[in-house]
Design a protein around this motif. Structure first.
Motif, PDB file in Angstrom:
ATOM      1  N   ILE A   5     -84.158 -49.948  71.219  1.00 46.09           N
ATOM      2  CA  ILE A   5     -85.632 -50.611  71.068  1.00 46.09           C
ATOM      3  C   ILE A   5     -86.406 -50.066  72.066  1.00 46.09           C
ATOM      4  N   ARG A   6     -87.585 -49.107  71.561  1.00 48.47           N
ATOM      5  CA  ARG A   6     -88.672 -48.475  72.335  1.00 48.47           C
ATOM      6  C   ARG A   6     -89.885 -49.215  72.560  1.00 48.47           C
ATOM      7  N   THR A   7     -90.237 -49.442  73.935  1.00 47.61           N
ATOM      8  CA  THR A   7     -91.350 -50.082  74.063  1.00 47.61           C
ATOM      9  C   THR A   7     -92.515 -49.295  75.005  1.00 47.61           C
ATOM     10  N   ILE A   8     -93.727 -49.730  74.744  1.00 49.95           N
ATOM     11  CA  ILE A   8     -94.722 -49.047  75.898  1.00 49.95           C
ATOM     12  C   ILE A   8     -95.433 -49.843  76.686  1.00 49.95           C
ATOM     13  N   ILE A   9     -95.798 -49.847  78.007  1.00 52.91           N
ATOM     14  CA  ILE A   9     -96.425 -50.801  78.830  1.00 52.91           C
ATOM     15  C   ILE A   9     -98.006 -49.905  78.779  1.00 52.91           C
ATOM     16  N   LEU A  10     -98.791 -50.916  78.258  1.00 51.97           N
ATOM     17  CA  LEU A  10    -100.141 -50.535  78.155  1.00 51.97           C
ATOM     18  C   LEU A  10    -101.023 -51.370  79.556  1.00 51.97           C
ATOM     19  N   TRP A  70     -89.863 -42.336  80.350  1.00 51.77           N
ATOM     20  CA  TRP A  70     -88.951 -43.490  79.792  1.00 51.77           C
ATOM     21  C   TRP A  70     -87.951 -44.306  80.844  1.00 51.77           C
ATOM     22  N   VAL A  71     -87.886 -45.401  80.904  1.00 53.12           N
ATOM     23  CA  VAL A  71     -86.958 -46.120  81.738  1.00 53.12           C
ATOM     24  C   VAL A  71     -86.051 -47.204  81.038  1.00 53.12           C
ATOM     25  N   LYS A  72     -84.620 -47.063  81.073  1.00 54.13           N
ATOM     26  CA  LYS A  72     -83.620 -47.649  80.485  1.00 54.13           C
ATOM     27  C   LYS A  72     -83.632 -48.919  81.008  1.00 54.13           C
ATOM     28  N   ILE A  73     -83.657 -50.012  80.022  1.00 54.32           N
ATOM     29  CA  ILE A  73     -83.653 -51.623  80.519  1.00 54.32           C
ATOM     30  C   ILE A  73     -82.415 -52.029  79.734  1.00 54.32           C
ATOM     31  N   GLY A  74     -81.422 -52.289  80.417  1.00 55.19           N
ATOM     32  CA  GLY A  74     -80.141 -52.873  79.981  1.00 55.19           C
ATOM     33  C   GLY A  74     -79.363 -51.782  78.836  1.00 55.19           C
ATOM     34  N   LYS A  75     -78.934 -52.114  77.807  1.00 59.47           N
ATOM     35  CA  LYS A  75     -78.020 -51.447  76.892  1.00 59.47           C
ATOM     36  C   LYS A  75     -79.243 -50.968  75.896  1.00 59.47           C
ATOM     37  N   ASN A  76     -80.009 -51.775  75.207  1.00 61.83           N
ATOM     38  CA  ASN A  76     -80.564 -51.703  73.979  1.00 61.83           C
ATOM     39  C   ASN A  76     -82.094 -51.448  74.344  1.00 61.83           C
ATOM     40  N   MET A  77     -82.769 -51.206  75.397  1.00 63.13           N
ATOM     41  CA  MET A  77     -84.345 -51.247  75.596  1.00 63.13           C
ATOM     42  C   MET A  77     -84.711 -49.707  76.429  1.00 63.13           C
ATOM     43  N   GLU A  78     -85.876 -49.174  76.009  1.00 63.42           N
ATOM     44  CA  GLU A  78     -86.445 -48.409  76.883  1.00 63.42           C
ATOM     45  C   GLU A  78     -87.831 -48.412  76.801  1.00 63.42           C
ATOM     46  N   LEU A  79     -88.257 -48.582  78.178  1.00 64.63           N
ATOM     47  CA  LEU A  79     -89.759 -48.694  78.408  1.00 64.63           C
ATOM     48  C   LEU A  79     -90.383 -47.391  78.862  1.00 64.63           C
ATOM     49  N   LEU A  80     -91.535 -47.002  78.405  1.00 65.82           N
ATOM     50  CA  LEU A  80     -92.325 -45.840  78.684  1.00 65.82           C
ATOM     51  C   LEU A  80     -93.473 -46.418  79.402  1.00 65.82           C
ATOM     52  N   LEU A 135     -87.986 -54.849  86.060  1.00 69.55           N
ATOM     53  CA  LEU A 135     -87.043 -54.978  84.853  1.00 69.55           C
ATOM     54  C   LEU A 135     -85.710 -53.898  84.973  1.00 69.55           C
ATOM     55  N   ALA A 136     -86.118 -52.741  85.439  1.00 69.51           N
ATOM     56  CA  ALA A 136     -84.954 -51.942  85.709  1.00 69.51           C
ATOM     57  C   ALA A 136     -84.028 -52.140  86.873  1.00 69.51           C
ATOM     58  N   GLY A 137     -84.556 -52.963  87.741  1.00 69.11           N
ATOM     59  CA  GLY A 137     -83.610 -53.478  88.969  1.00 69.11           C
ATOM     60  C   GLY A 137     -83.709 -52.206  89.926  1.00 69.11           C
ATOM     61  N   SER A 138     -84.653 -51.344  89.902  1.00 69.97           N
ATOM     62  CA  SER A 138     -84.669 -50.266  90.965  1.00 69.97           C
ATOM     63  C   SER A 138     -85.962 -49.509  90.998  1.00 69.97           C
ATOM     64  N   ALA A 139     -86.412 -48.767  91.893  1.00 75.42           N
ATOM     65  CA  ALA A 139     -87.804 -48.069  92.033  1.00 75.42           C
ATOM     66  C   ALA A 139     -87.700 -46.899  91.084  1.00 75.42           C
ATOM     67  N   ALA A 140     -87.976 -47.401  89.688  1.00 77.20           N
ATOM     68  CA  ALA A 140     -87.819 -46.503  88.553  1.00 77.20           C
ATOM     69  C   ALA A 140     -89.332 -45.676  88.632  1.00 77.20           C
ATOM     70  N   THR A 141     -90.141 -46.276  88.949  1.00 76.15           N
ATOM     71  CA  THR A 141     -91.531 -45.321  88.854  1.00 76.15           C
ATOM     72  C   THR A 141     -92.155 -45.503  90.266  1.00 76.15           C
ATOM     73  N   ARG A 142     -92.938 -44.373  90.436  1.00 80.81           N
ATOM     74  CA  ARG A 142     -93.678 -44.356  91.668  1.00 80.81           C
ATOM     75  C   ARG A 142     -94.860 -45.261  91.605  1.00 80.81           C
ATOM     76  N   THR A 143     -95.305 -45.937  92.533  1.00 78.48           N
ATOM     77  CA  THR A 143     -96.338 -46.970  92.360  1.00 78.48           C
ATOM     78  C   THR A 143     -97.104 -46.912  93.740  1.00 78.48           C
TER      79      THR A 143
END
Length: 294
Positions: free
Chosen positions: A125-130, A164-174, A144-152
């Motif tokens: 499942i693909r989602t986007i954060i806006l 894209w960041v993998k969340i669990g087995k079935n989700m990706e966040l952009l 959500l990813a449990g790690s520093a997946a993006t620079r803030t």
């Protein structure tokens, strides 16, 4: 109320980000829109609504730890009454993460069923954060990813690029850059965006913004000013008196005993942003936008 625009800001990278989001949104199944729980109306971007089109849509009221709980409840109920899936979260602590994943899965069910009918079983499942700048998108993804997946960064608009960041087995966040709308005609909203740090501190009229913040506090929660800055009733006759007396209490003096008003303004602004004035929500559900005619 203000007599002149506080800010007109639409940098080139914002326009570029909007064009990029138009392309990326075609690739996702569910759209997640992040709002600041202190200013749900002011932080809602009309451009984002246009870009979403008919995609399944979740609104997250973020930074609930800084907002008034009663106001957050009102906003949640108000948005839900419009048929919108809405959740109150705190991206820093992870509060609401599980509920968000469940909501994405629920909204994705019709899409998954279509995949299964076509024999597609493995796609995530693909989602986007806006959302506007500095509303907590990258912090949410990290949580959500449990790690520093993006620079803030603790500055408006400092997430770089998209990933894209993998969340669990079935989700990706952009993740995407924050996007402000091209023309901030609602100057009250512009001021509140400035108060919360969504607009860079060097592009707005600090004096005007702080008059609105102090006016809100004086009209709605004067006891906060009394308690925080040890003001007496006679020192709160008008906004100029309030600011000058706060400056005196906090030692914002220059030669001749004159108060450095700019320093006093920045102290109050920092106190608001850090919740040292308490949990204050500026937008109310029954408040009409204020538009400035040009």
């Amino acid at each position: 109320m203000v007599d002149s625009p506080i800010v007109h800001w639409f940098p080139g990278h914002m326009a570029k980000a909007t064009r990029m989001i138009q392309e990326y949104i075609k690739k996702v199944d569910v759209v997640i829109e992040l709002l600041d729980a202190r200013i749900p109306r002011s932080s809602a971007n009309p451009v984002i609504i246009e870009l979403i089109n008919q995609k399944p849509h979740i609104i997250l009221l973020n930074k609930v730890d800084l907002a008034d709980p009663a106001a957050t409840k009102e906003w949640t109920e108000f948005l839900a009454s419009k048929g919108i899936t809405v959740l109150a979260i705190d991206s820093k602590s992870g509060k609401g993460n599980k509920a968000l994943i469940r909501a994405v899965e629920q909204l994705s069910k019709p899409i998954i069923e279509r995949w299964l009918n076509k024999g597609i079983r493995s796609r995530s499942i693909r989602t986007i954060i806006l959302g506007i700048p500095n509303v907590g998108k990258s912090t949410l993804i990290n949580s959500l990813a449990g790690s520093a997946a993006t620079r803030t960064a603790n500055k408006a608009g400092h997430t770089r690029g998209q990933q894209w960041v993998k969340i669990g087995k079935n989700m990706e966040l952009l993740d995407t850059p924050g996007v402000l709308w091209p023309k901030l005609e609602d100057q009250r909203a512009a001021a509140r965006l400035a108060m919360t740090g969504a607009i860079s501190d060097d592009v707005y009229d600090l004096e005007n913004v702080m008059k609105q913040l102090l006016g809100h506090l004086k009209d709605n929660t004067p006891e906060i000013l009394v308690e925080r800055y040890k003001l007496k009733p006679e020192e709160m006759e008008n906004l100029d008196d309030i600011l000058e007396n706060i400056g005196r209490r906090r030692g914002c003096l220059v030669s001749g005993g004159i108060v450095d008003l700019d320093k006093a303004r920045r102290i109050v602004l920092a106190d608001y942003r850090n919740a040292k004035l308490g949990n204050i929500t500026l937008d109310t559900v029954d408040e009409e936008p204020y538009y400035v005619e040009e």
